[in-house]
Design a protein around this motif. Structure first.
Motif, short mmCIF file in Angstrom:
data_model
loop_
_atom_site.label_atom_id
_atom_site.label_comp_id
_atom_site.label_asym_id
_atom_site.label_seq_id
_atom_site.Cartn_x
_atom_site.Cartn_y
_atom_site.Cartn_z
N VAL A 13 0.51 -1.22 0.08
CA VAL A 13 -0.17 0.15 -0.31
C VAL A 13 0.81 1.33 0.29
O VAL A 13 0.89 2.14 -0.61
N ALA A 14 1.57 0.84 1.05
CA ALA A 14 2.54 2.56 1.10
C ALA A 14 4.09 2.69 -0.61
O ALA A 14 4.89 3.72 -0.52
N GLY A 15 3.21 1.42 -1.25
CA GLY A 15 4.23 1.93 -2.93
C GLY A 15 5.79 0.96 -2.20
O GLY A 15 6.74 1.39 -3.16
N SER A 19 3.04 -4.65 -7.05
CA SER A 19 1.98 -5.80 -6.80
C SER A 19 1.68 -5.59 -8.11
O SER A 19 1.95 -4.45 -9.11
N TYR A 20 0.69 -6.50 -8.63
CA TYR A 20 -0.65 -6.92 -9.88
C TYR A 20 -1.59 -6.23 -9.64
O TYR A 20 -2.98 -7.11 -9.56
N LYS A 21 -1.99 -4.58 -9.49
CA LYS A 21 -2.89 -4.13 -8.73
C LYS A 21 -4.02 -4.45 -10.50
O LYS A 21 -4.06 -4.08 -11.06
N VAL A 22 -5.06 -4.68 -9.51
CA VAL A 22 -6.82 -4.41 -10.31
C VAL A 22 -7.43 -3.40 -9.99
O VAL A 22 -8.48 -3.40 -11.04
N LEU A 29 -7.14 -1.39 -1.85
CA LEU A 29 -6.18 -2.00 -2.90
C LEU A 29 -6.66 -3.29 -3.46
O LEU A 29 -7.06 -4.06 -2.60
N ALA A 30 -6.98 -3.49 -4.53
CA ALA A 30 -7.35 -5.16 -5.09
C ALA A 30 -5.65 -6.03 -6.41
O ALA A 30 -5.51 -4.56 -6.97
N MET A 31 -5.54 -6.33 -5.94
CA MET A 31 -4.44 -7.07 -6.00
C MET A 31 -4.16 -8.90 -6.77
O MET A 31 -4.69 -9.35 -5.77
N LEU A 32 -3.27 -9.00 -7.75
CA LEU A 32 -3.27 -10.41 -7.99
C LEU A 32 -2.60 -11.15 -6.44
O LEU A 32 -1.63 -10.14 -6.26
N LEU A 43 -6.71 -10.61 -4.35
CA LEU A 43 -6.89 -9.94 -3.21
C LEU A 43 -7.54 -9.39 -2.72
O LEU A 43 -7.41 -7.83 -3.79
N VAL A 44 -8.32 -8.57 -1.92
CA VAL A 44 -8.76 -7.32 -1.60
C VAL A 44 -8.37 -7.01 -0.34
O VAL A 44 -8.93 -7.67 0.83
N VAL A 45 -7.49 -6.31 -0.01
CA VAL A 45 -7.15 -5.12 0.84
C VAL A 45 -7.17 -3.91 1.70
O VAL A 45 -6.86 -2.94 0.21
N PRO A 46 -7.53 -3.85 2.40
CA PRO A 46 -8.37 -2.35 3.08
C PRO A 46 -6.92 -1.39 2.86
O PRO A 46 -5.81 -2.02 3.28
N LYS A 47 -7.17 0.10 2.85
CA LYS A 47 -5.54 0.22 2.77
C LYS A 47 -4.89 0.42 3.94
O LYS A 47 -3.53 0.79 4.41
#
Ligand SMILES: [Zn+2]
Length: 136
Positions: A13-15, A19-22, A29-32, A43-47
């Motif tokens: 999240v902090a960069g 990640s493979y962002k969706v 943030l949703a990412m593979l 995966l759907v992740v809270p920031k």
């Protein structure tokens, strides 16, 4: 218990980690998943860092499931899997590995689907396919 500083999802999240962002908005943030069970496993992740279902704010959890539905719809359009599993594990005994709340959205072709090991190119391609098909 991991603190947010050591948490791999907080670092994404902090960069600090790629990640493979969706999908991304102000809250999630949703990412593979880089160790996917199925092609397009997202995966759907809270920031913000919350450990699990007992810790997370209710409205944020509902938003995560709203996004999980959008991701599932995009996976269906992009990949047309036979099924889509949505799962969320709490505690090591339940199979939680990263102790930062996350929901899995997993395209499936069968009940007994095994892990596979996609190349970075494959992950990049699948992330783009889902991203292009995600309607918000
Ligand atoms: Zn975290």
């Amino acid at each position: 218990m991991q603190g947010p500083q050591a948490c791999v999802f907080c670092r994404v999240v902090a960069g600090e980690l790629p990640s493979y962002k969706v999908y991304e908005d102000d809250w999630v943030l949703a990412m593979l998943d880089i160790r996917p069970v199925g092609r397009g496993h997202t995966l759907v992740v809270p920031k913000q860092h919350f450990e699990d279902v007992l810790d997370i704010e209710e409205d944020l959890m509902l938003h995560i499931y709203r996004v999980a539905k959008k991701v599932a719809e995009a996976q269906k359009r992009a990949l047309n899997p036979a099924g889509i599993g949505i799962a969320q594990n709490n505690g090591a005994a339940a199979g939680q590995i990263i102790f930062h709340f996350h929901a899995h959205v997993i395209p499936k072709e069968s009940v007994n689907q095994n892990r596979y090991e996609p190349s970075p190119e494959e992950l990049t391609e699948v992330a783009e396919l889902i991203r292009k098909n995600l309607v918000t």
